[in-house]
Design a protein around this motif. Sequence first.
Motif, short mmCIF file in Angstrom:
data_model
loop_
_atom_site.label_atom_id
_atom_site.label_comp_id
_atom_site.label_asym_id
_atom_site.label_seq_id
_atom_site.Cartn_x
_atom_site.Cartn_y
_atom_site.Cartn_z
N ILE A 65 -27.71 -28.09 -7.45
CA ILE A 65 -27.08 -29.59 -6.13
C ILE A 65 -28.50 -28.74 -5.09
CG2 ILE A 65 -26.85 -26.86 -6.14
CD1 ILE A 65 -24.46 -28.73 -4.03
N ALA A 66 -28.65 -29.76 -3.85
CA ALA A 66 -29.32 -30.43 -3.17
C ALA A 66 -28.58 -30.98 -2.32
CB ALA A 66 -30.47 -31.03 -3.66
N HIS A 118 -21.01 -24.09 0.99
CA HIS A 118 -19.50 -24.31 0.79
C HIS A 118 -19.45 -24.12 -0.78
CE1 HIS A 118 -15.29 -24.18 1.14
NE2 HIS A 118 -14.94 -25.40 0.82
N LEU A 119 -19.79 -25.12 -1.49
CA LEU A 119 -19.70 -26.05 -2.48
C LEU A 119 -20.02 -24.70 -3.60
CD1 LEU A 119 -19.75 -29.35 -2.42
CD2 LEU A 119 -18.32 -28.63 -2.68
N ILE A 120 -21.01 -24.42 -3.61
CA ILE A 120 -22.06 -22.97 -4.10
C ILE A 120 -21.19 -22.05 -4.28
CG2 ILE A 120 -23.62 -21.52 -4.26
CD1 ILE A 120 -25.60 -23.72 -3.10
N SER A 121 -20.47 -21.67 -3.29
CA SER A 121 -19.57 -20.85 -3.15
C SER A 121 -18.88 -20.55 -3.82
CB SER A 121 -19.58 -19.94 -1.71
OG SER A 121 -18.12 -18.72 -1.78
N LEU A 170 -17.82 -22.60 -6.57
CA LEU A 170 -19.03 -22.74 -7.80
C LEU A 170 -19.29 -21.34 -8.00
CD1 LEU A 170 -20.64 -26.72 -7.76
CD2 LEU A 170 -19.13 -25.89 -8.63
N THR A 171 -19.88 -20.51 -8.29
CA THR A 171 -20.03 -19.28 -8.50
C THR A 171 -18.89 -18.60 -8.81
OG1 THR A 171 -21.14 -18.30 -6.18
CG2 THR A 171 -22.14 -19.71 -7.37
N GLY A 172 -18.10 -18.95 -7.86
CA GLY A 172 -17.16 -17.68 -7.76
C GLY A 172 -16.12 -18.44 -8.96
N GLN A 173 -16.19 -19.44 -9.53
CA GLN A 173 -15.65 -19.93 -10.36
C GLN A 173 -16.56 -19.86 -11.76
OE1 GLN A 173 -15.05 -24.57 -9.78
NE2 GLN A 173 -13.09 -24.05 -8.72
N GLY A 174 -16.90 -19.08 -12.09
CA GLY A 174 -18.30 -18.57 -13.29
C GLY A 174 -19.53 -19.58 -13.29
N HIS A 175 -19.45 -20.63 -12.77
CA HIS A 175 -20.54 -21.39 -13.26
C HIS A 175 -21.98 -21.02 -12.52
CE1 HIS A 175 -17.77 -24.82 -13.88
NE2 HIS A 175 -16.90 -24.64 -12.33
N ALA A 176 -23.25 -21.41 -13.64
CA ALA A 176 -24.61 -21.16 -12.81
C ALA A 176 -25.34 -22.48 -12.48
CB ALA A 176 -25.28 -21.63 -14.23
N VAL A 177 -25.12 -21.81 -11.06
CA VAL A 177 -25.61 -23.01 -9.94
C VAL A 177 -27.19 -22.86 -9.45
CG1 VAL A 177 -24.96 -23.92 -7.22
CG2 VAL A 177 -23.13 -23.12 -8.92
N HIS A 196 -15.00 -30.15 4.51
CA HIS A 196 -15.08 -29.60 3.24
C HIS A 196 -14.20 -29.07 2.03
CE1 HIS A 196 -18.47 -27.40 5.31
NE2 HIS A 196 -18.80 -28.31 5.14
N GLU A 197 -12.79 -29.28 3.03
CA GLU A 197 -11.77 -28.75 1.84
C GLU A 197 -11.62 -30.45 0.94
OE1 GLU A 197 -11.05 -25.75 0.92
OE2 GLU A 197 -12.51 -25.52 2.87
N THR A 198 -11.53 -31.50 0.92
CA THR A 198 -11.91 -32.56 1.08
C THR A 198 -12.64 -33.13 -0.54
OG1 THR A 198 -10.24 -34.02 2.52
CG2 THR A 198 -11.31 -35.10 0.64
N ALA A 199 -13.83 -32.11 -0.12
CA ALA A 199 -15.43 -32.14 -1.07
C ALA A 199 -15.16 -31.36 -2.17
CB ALA A 199 -16.52 -32.08 -0.13
N ALA A 200 -14.53 -29.95 -1.95
CA ALA A 200 -14.32 -29.01 -2.69
C ALA A 200 -13.85 -29.61 -3.79
CB ALA A 200 -13.73 -28.45 -2.96
N ARG A 201 -12.12 -30.15 -3.60
CA ARG A 201 -11.18 -31.23 -4.17
C ARG A 201 -11.46 -32.54 -5.67
NH1 ARG A 201 -8.11 -29.93 -0.14
NH2 ARG A 201 -8.04 -33.13 1.10
#
Length: 156
Positions: free
Chosen positions: A9-10, A21-24, A26-33, A119-124
């Motif tokens: 991600i950049a 926001h997205l890194i938080s 994604l990492t919470g979902q177990g992805h390696a970011v 942020h919420e729309t981007a996350a969805r």
Amino acid sequence: MGQTMRIAIAADHNGLALKAHLISLLTGQGHAVDDRGAHDGDGEVVDYPPLCADVCARVTDGRADRGIVLGGSGMGEVIACNKIPGIRAGLCHDRFTTEISRGNNDANVIVMGAKVLDHETAARLLDLWLTTPFKGGRHQHRLAQITALERGEPLP
């Protein structure tokens, strides 16, 4: 969310808060970011083409399964990403463009505009993008045509 992925991600200066926001999430979902920059504290306007090249290189050489690039509108970023052979970047700003980018185009990089999406729309949309499978079928033939264009070959 399904399987875990390695995600590069950049973001330029416009996308720093959305990137965090997205890194938080994604990492919470177990992805390696892999955060490729820019970073808070850089404190200046950041050119996006080097960031796009970096993320796309990680996708094309297999260090990342998928890439995320964030800018103000995302327009310049999607153009830059799509100059890299092997990259199919989709500018996603709503459900329809997100579903098409993955389902029809097998996009391996998502580009989003931090001045376009909250942020919420981007996350969805990111969650939708990560979980939407490529449909194959007639779309596979079109991907072969895109690859031929990249190589300067006649279209199949």
